[in-house]
Scaffold this motif. Structure first.
Motif, PDB file in Angstrom:
ATOM      1  N   GLY A   1       1.105  -7.296   8.072  1.00  0.00           N
ATOM      2  CA  GLY A   1      -0.312  -7.108   8.834  1.00  0.00           C
ATOM      3  C   GLY A   1      -1.421  -6.559   8.417  1.00  0.00           C
ATOM      4  O   GLY A   1      -2.442  -6.075   8.773  1.00  0.00           O
ATOM      5  N   ILE A   2      -0.879  -5.479   6.938  1.00  0.00           N
ATOM      6  CA  ILE A   2      -1.757  -4.652   5.972  1.00  0.00           C
ATOM      7  C   ILE A   2      -2.375  -5.586   5.374  1.00  0.00           C
ATOM      8  O   ILE A   2      -2.680  -6.723   4.877  1.00  0.00           O
ATOM      9  CB  ILE A   2      -0.882  -3.548   5.997  1.00  0.00           C
ATOM     10  N   GLU A   3      -1.201  -5.358   3.758  1.00  0.00           N
ATOM     11  CA  GLU A   3      -1.360  -6.320   2.470  1.00  0.00           C
ATOM     12  C   GLU A   3      -1.012  -8.405   3.248  1.00  0.00           C
ATOM     13  O   GLU A   3      -1.608  -8.357   2.839  1.00  0.00           O
ATOM     14  CB  GLU A   3      -0.472  -5.802   1.724  1.00  0.00           C
ATOM     15  N   ILE A   4      -0.294  -8.259   3.773  1.00  0.00           N
ATOM     16  CA  ILE A   4       0.410  -9.729   4.148  1.00  0.00           C
ATOM     17  C   ILE A   4       0.590 -10.052   5.445  1.00  0.00           C
ATOM     18  O   ILE A   4       1.176  -8.831   5.838  1.00  0.00           O
ATOM     19  CB  ILE A   4       1.939  -9.949   3.139  1.00  0.00           C
ATOM     20  N   ALA A   5      -0.087 -11.010   5.255  1.00  0.00           N
ATOM     21  CA  ALA A   5      -0.007 -11.416   7.547  1.00  0.00           C
ATOM     22  C   ALA A   5       1.861 -11.452   7.243  1.00  0.00           C
ATOM     23  O   ALA A   5       2.237 -12.435   5.998  1.00  0.00           O
ATOM     24  CB  ALA A   5      -1.075 -12.913   6.954  1.00  0.00           C
TER      25      ALA A   5
ATOM     26  N   PRO B   1     -10.947   2.863   3.352  1.00  0.00           N
ATOM     27  CA  PRO B   1     -11.922   3.261   4.958  1.00  0.00           C
ATOM     28  C   PRO B   1     -10.964   3.244   5.821  1.00  0.00           C
ATOM     29  O   PRO B   1     -10.553   4.298   6.591  1.00  0.00           O
ATOM     30  CB  PRO B   1     -13.176   2.658   5.517  1.00  0.00           C
ATOM     31  N   SER B   2     -10.091   2.290   6.200  1.00  0.00           N
ATOM     32  CA  SER B   2      -9.046   1.984   7.372  1.00  0.00           C
ATOM     33  C   SER B   2      -7.483   1.065   6.549  1.00  0.00           C
ATOM     34  O   SER B   2      -8.254   0.020   5.641  1.00  0.00           O
ATOM     35  CB  SER B   2      -9.472   1.903   8.256  1.00  0.00           C
ATOM     36  N   MET B   3      -6.731   0.765   7.518  1.00  0.00           N
ATOM     37  CA  MET B   3      -5.570  -0.241   7.004  1.00  0.00           C
ATOM     38  C   MET B   3      -6.061  -1.927   7.426  1.00  0.00           C
ATOM     39  O   MET B   3      -5.494  -2.478   6.974  1.00  0.00           O
ATOM     40  CB  MET B   3      -4.794   0.300   7.988  1.00  0.00           C
ATOM     41  N   ARG B   4      -7.410  -1.023   8.642  1.00  0.00           N
ATOM     42  CA  ARG B   4      -7.882  -2.419   9.473  1.00  0.00           C
ATOM     43  C   ARG B   4      -9.111  -3.093   8.342  1.00  0.00           C
ATOM     44  O   ARG B   4      -8.690  -4.489   8.262  1.00  0.00           O
ATOM     45  CB  ARG B   4      -9.264  -2.455   9.853  1.00  0.00           C
ATOM     46  N   GLU B   5      -9.832  -2.298   7.384  1.00  0.00           N
ATOM     47  CA  GLU B   5     -10.646  -2.914   6.661  1.00  0.00           C
ATOM     48  C   GLU B   5      -9.809  -2.957   5.546  1.00  0.00           C
ATOM     49  O   GLU B   5     -10.063  -4.501   4.407  1.00  0.00           O
ATOM     50  CB  GLU B   5     -11.150  -1.686   6.310  1.00  0.00           C
ATOM     51  N   TYR B   6      -8.149  -2.596   5.545  1.00  0.00           N
ATOM     52  CA  TYR B   6      -8.343  -3.277   4.083  1.00  0.00           C
ATOM     53  C   TYR B   6      -7.346  -4.659   5.012  1.00  0.00           C
ATOM     54  O   TYR B   6      -7.323  -5.740   3.586  1.00  0.00           O
ATOM     55  CB  TYR B   6      -6.697  -2.723   3.885  1.00  0.00           C
ATOM     56  N   ALA B   7      -6.520  -4.807   5.617  1.00  0.00           N
ATOM     57  CA  ALA B   7      -6.544  -5.782   6.175  1.00  0.00           C
ATOM     58  C   ALA B   7      -7.222  -7.190   5.394  1.00  0.00           C
ATOM     59  O   ALA B   7      -7.532  -8.458   5.204  1.00  0.00           O
ATOM     60  CB  ALA B   7      -5.251  -6.016   7.438  1.00  0.00           C
ATOM     61  N   VAL B   8      -8.634  -6.778   6.304  1.00  0.00           N
ATOM     62  CA  VAL B   8      -9.398  -7.743   6.439  1.00  0.00           C
ATOM     63  C   VAL B   8     -10.119  -7.685   4.555  1.00  0.00           C
ATOM     64  O   VAL B   8     -10.456  -9.409   4.858  1.00  0.00           O
ATOM     65  CB  VAL B   8     -10.478  -7.029   7.454  1.00  0.00           C
TER      66      VAL B   8
ATOM     67  N   ILE C   1       0.959  -1.254  -0.065  1.00  0.00           N
ATOM     68  CA  ILE C   1      -0.008  -0.301  -0.201  1.00  0.00           C
ATOM     69  C   ILE C   1       0.745   1.081   0.034  1.00  0.00           C
ATOM     70  O   ILE C   1       1.689   1.413   1.304  1.00  0.00           O
ATOM     71  CB  ILE C   1      -1.032   0.404   1.564  1.00  0.00           C
ATOM     72  N   GLN C   2       0.710   2.399  -1.047  1.00  0.00           N
ATOM     73  CA  GLN C   2       1.496   3.087  -1.558  1.00  0.00           C
ATOM     74  C   GLN C   2       1.725   4.553  -0.634  1.00  0.00           C
ATOM     75  O   GLN C   2       0.829   5.373  -1.777  1.00  0.00           O
ATOM     76  CB  GLN C   2       1.939   3.773  -2.447  1.00  0.00           C
ATOM     77  N   ARG C   3       1.228   4.626   0.933  1.00  0.00           N
ATOM     78  CA  ARG C   3       0.290   5.370   1.621  1.00  0.00           C
ATOM     79  C   ARG C   3       1.213   6.961   0.992  1.00  0.00           C
ATOM     80  O   ARG C   3       0.202   7.501   0.599  1.00  0.00           O
ATOM     81  CB  ARG C   3       0.403   5.612   3.177  1.00  0.00           C
ATOM     82  N   GLU C   4       2.809   7.059   0.251  1.00  0.00           N
ATOM     83  CA  GLU C   4       3.143   8.801  -0.119  1.00  0.00           C
ATOM     84  C   GLU C   4       2.786   8.608  -0.740  1.00  0.00           C
ATOM     85  O   GLU C   4       2.827  10.246  -1.599  1.00  0.00           O
ATOM     86  CB  GLU C   4       4.502   7.871   0.167  1.00  0.00           C
ATOM     87  N   ARG C   5       1.680   8.245  -1.888  1.00  0.00           N
ATOM     88  CA  ARG C   5       1.439   8.253  -2.695  1.00  0.00           C
ATOM     89  C   ARG C   5      -0.354   8.268  -3.268  1.00  0.00           C
ATOM     90  O   ARG C   5      -0.750   9.099  -4.487  1.00  0.00           O
ATOM     91  CB  ARG C   5       1.717   7.503  -4.164  1.00  0.00           C
ATOM     92  N   GLN C   6      -0.867   7.791  -1.942  1.00  0.00           N
ATOM     93  CA  GLN C   6      -1.900   8.641  -1.844  1.00  0.00           C
ATOM     94  C   GLN C   6      -2.723  10.262  -0.870  1.00  0.00           C
ATOM     95  O   GLN C   6      -2.146   9.817   0.364  1.00  0.00           O
ATOM     96  CB  GLN C   6      -2.837   7.067  -0.492  1.00  0.00           C
ATOM     97  N   ASP C   7      -3.116  10.537  -2.073  1.00  0.00           N
ATOM     98  CA  ASP C   7      -3.452  12.358  -1.510  1.00  0.00           C
ATOM     99  C   ASP C   7      -5.050  12.344  -0.945  1.00  0.00           C
ATOM    100  O   ASP C   7      -5.159  13.405  -0.681  1.00  0.00           O
ATOM    101  CB  ASP C   7      -3.406  13.193  -2.748  1.00  0.00           C
ATOM    102  N   ALA C   8      -5.653  11.371  -1.122  1.00  0.00           N
ATOM    103  CA  ALA C   8      -7.373  11.003  -0.896  1.00  0.00           C
ATOM    104  C   ALA C   8      -6.891   9.360  -0.239  1.00  0.00           C
ATOM    105  O   ALA C   8      -6.465   8.605   0.329  1.00  0.00           O
ATOM    106  CB  ALA C   8      -7.998  11.088  -1.743  1.00  0.00           C
TER     107      ALA C   8
END
Ligand code: CP
Length: 330
Positions: A274-278, A240-247, A229-236
């Protein structure tokens, strides 16, 4: 299909033929052994100079380009934006022209803007290597991924490769899609709808399938490639949340069960555990994440060797010399 590599620059996978890609992979394979020796050095690029010009952070790419140059006996110099005269307002092109005035043989550039390496290639005599330009391409990452797949699976053609996650911002995904489809793999993509690129839906004939559900993309896949997840390129807010992304999109052991029984797991790094990969997947028996890093060194040695004219000075590296001779006669 093999052919020699005659380009001045390596700017992207898109412009390469399948034969050129295979030639780089074959050359990298013949370099792999050097890093396993006690004396990890050959004189192939003695007297050549490589400049690493990095405007974005990097651990793997920058270190491996530096080690690759040194293992080939080239001089390697690192320039980072934060300690260069870019901080005083110097432009990218002026920076490149000034570095060029010191007669380097190759400039390796990473930049946040797509097309920055292409700009340098137009004004520099030195070979330009794209080490990642914005969300555009990261050609040596795709090459090292292909070398890793080929090493484990023995081929690329006919495999199903699932690429999961932040496709929108990923130069790794773009370069891999070009490379894998040129070499005959099928690529299935999945991620949040907000992080998908519409252009990839139009590549069905090339072997690209966009799936709505991660489970469908992974189904019977031979390779599961997880993107950061490229947080540095995401200006929006793209989800909803990292937790939901992981789920909903994270690769865990349960989801991995959907893949083929001998499936391998890859991630270009750095990982958001724990986010894109366990963690149990990242550190599990199917994970080739550290093999990717080792192969990155071999690929970067090959690319430097091919661009810096190493094929003319391969003393002490009979394996590469032999490969070069073979490809001339094929
Ligand atoms: N995969 C990759 O490009 O890693 P770095 O950002 O650490 O170079």
């Amino acid at each position: 299909m093999n052919e020699t590599f005659k380009r001045k620059d390596l700017l992207g996978i898109r412009e390469l033929s399948a034969g050129e890609i295979t030639h780089i992979l074959d050359t990298a394979e013949s370099f792999r052994d050097i890093s396993r020796r006690e004396i990890k050095k050959v004189p192939a690029l003695r007297g050549r100079t490589v400049i690493n010009l990095f405007f974005e952070p990097s651990t793997r790419t920058r270190t491996s380009f530096e080690i690759a140059a040194k293992r080939l006996s080239a001089d390697a110099i690192n320039v980072s934006a934060s300690t260069s005269s870019v901080t005083k307002g110097e432009t990218l092109l002026d920076t490149a022209r000034n570095l060029e005035a010191m007669s380097p043989d190759c400039i390796v550039i990473r930049h946040s803007s797509a097309g920055a390496p292409h700009q340098l290639a137009r004004v520099c005599r030195a070979g330009i290597i794209n080490a990642g330009d914005g969300a555009h391409e990261h050609p040596t990452q795709a090459l090292l991924d292909a070398l890793t797949i080929r090493e484990r699976k023995g081929r690329i053609s006919g495999l199903k490769v699932a690429i999961i996650g932040d496709i929108l911002h990923s130069r790794v995904a773009r370069s891999n899609i070009h490379l894998l489809t040129k070499l005959g793999a099928t690529v299935s993509l999945a991620g949040p709808g907000t992080l998908m690129r519409n252009e990839f839906s139009e590549l069905v004939e090339e072997g690209v399938i966009v799936e709505r559900r991660i489970e469908d993309a992974i189904d019977e896949a031979d390779v599961v490639m997880i993107l950061r997840i490229q947080r540095e390129r995401q200006d929006a807010a793209f989800f909803p949340s990292m937790r939901e992304y992981a789920v909903h999109y994270g690769l865990n052991l349960k989801r991995l069960e959907r893949a083929a029984s001998e499936a391998i797991v890859m991630h270009p790094g750095p990982m958001n555990r724990g986010i894109e990969i366990a963690s149990d997947v990242a550190d599990g028996t199917r994970s080739l994440i550290l093999d990717q890093v080792s192969n990155g060194l071999a690929v970067r040695m090959a690319v430097l060797y091919l661009l810096a004219g190493g094929s003319h000075t391969a003393e002490g590296n009979e394996g590469v010399q032999r490969k070069t001779e073979e490809s001339r006669t094929n």
